[in-house]
Motif scaffolding. Structure first.
Motif, PDB file in Angstrom:
ATOM      1  N   ARG A  41       0.467  -1.261  -0.270  1.00  0.00           N
ATOM      2  CA  ARG A  41      -0.283   0.164   0.373  1.00  0.00           C
ATOM      3  C   ARG A  41       0.948   0.978   0.325  1.00  0.00           C
ATOM      4  NH1 ARG A  41      -4.106  -1.102   4.764  1.00  0.00           N
ATOM      5  NH2 ARG A  41      -2.307  -2.497   5.838  1.00  0.00           N
ATOM      6  N   SER A  46      -2.250   4.158  -3.600  1.00  0.00           N
ATOM      7  CA  SER A  46      -3.517   3.002  -3.151  1.00  0.00           C
ATOM      8  C   SER A  46      -4.368   3.725  -2.700  1.00  0.00           C
ATOM      9  CB  SER A  46      -2.313   2.528  -1.622  1.00  0.00           C
ATOM     10  OG  SER A  46      -2.246   3.534  -0.877  1.00  0.00           O
ATOM     11  N   ARG A  50      -8.037   1.397  -3.140  1.00  0.00           N
ATOM     12  CA  ARG A  50      -9.331   1.062  -2.395  1.00  0.00           C
ATOM     13  C   ARG A  50     -10.632   0.895  -2.626  1.00  0.00           C
ATOM     14  NH1 ARG A  50      -4.745   1.447   1.274  1.00  0.00           N
ATOM     15  NH2 ARG A  50      -6.161   3.468   2.204  1.00  0.00           N
TER      16      ARG A  50
END
Length: 131
Positions: A41, A46, A50
């Motif tokens: 991550r 990131s 997500r």
């Protein structure tokens, strides 16, 4: 809460066993332990990954494919977005009218019931006070 990627079911060892660092061939330690759970991550996107559920390109490709698939199904059924939104608007409008009619009827029932119940309650309180 740590997320673990590529976790094997039942926490067993990988097909090739573990290497000299105590990690198996999938990069996880014993029983699915990942020594650095945040390592994947560290990139700038990131949060975007997500949020989107994957890379932006892959998500865009999936959305285009699903849009074409759903559009073809709607065309086969003769449904257009205009008809869909008109039906949704009519449904919401009829539900609101029904709810207002219900409240109007309930209000009339309340007034009719109160016209009988309140005087009877008042008379019972007056006569109970005389005892």
């Amino acid at each position: 809460m740590s997320e673990q990627r590529f976790q094997r079911p039942f926490g067993g060892q990988g097909p090739r066993g573990q290497n000299s660092f105590g990690q198996d061939s999938y990069g996880q330690g014993p029983a699915g332990y990942d020594p650095d759970p945040g390592a994947y991550r560290d990139g700038r996107s990131s949060g975007l990954h997500r949020f989107l559920g994957g890379s932006p390109g892959a998500v865009l490709l999936r959305l285009v494919f699903l849009s074409v698939l759903v559009g073809a199904g709607m065309a086969m059924l003769g449904v257009t977005p205009g008809i869909l939104f008109a039906q949704a608007y009519d449904t919401v409008r009829s539900l609101l009218e029904l709810s207002f009619d219900t409240f109007h009827d309930a209000g009339r029932w309340f007034v009719a019931g109160a016209a009988v119940v309140v005087p009877l309650w008042l008379l019972s309180r007056v006569f109970a006070r005389g005892r």
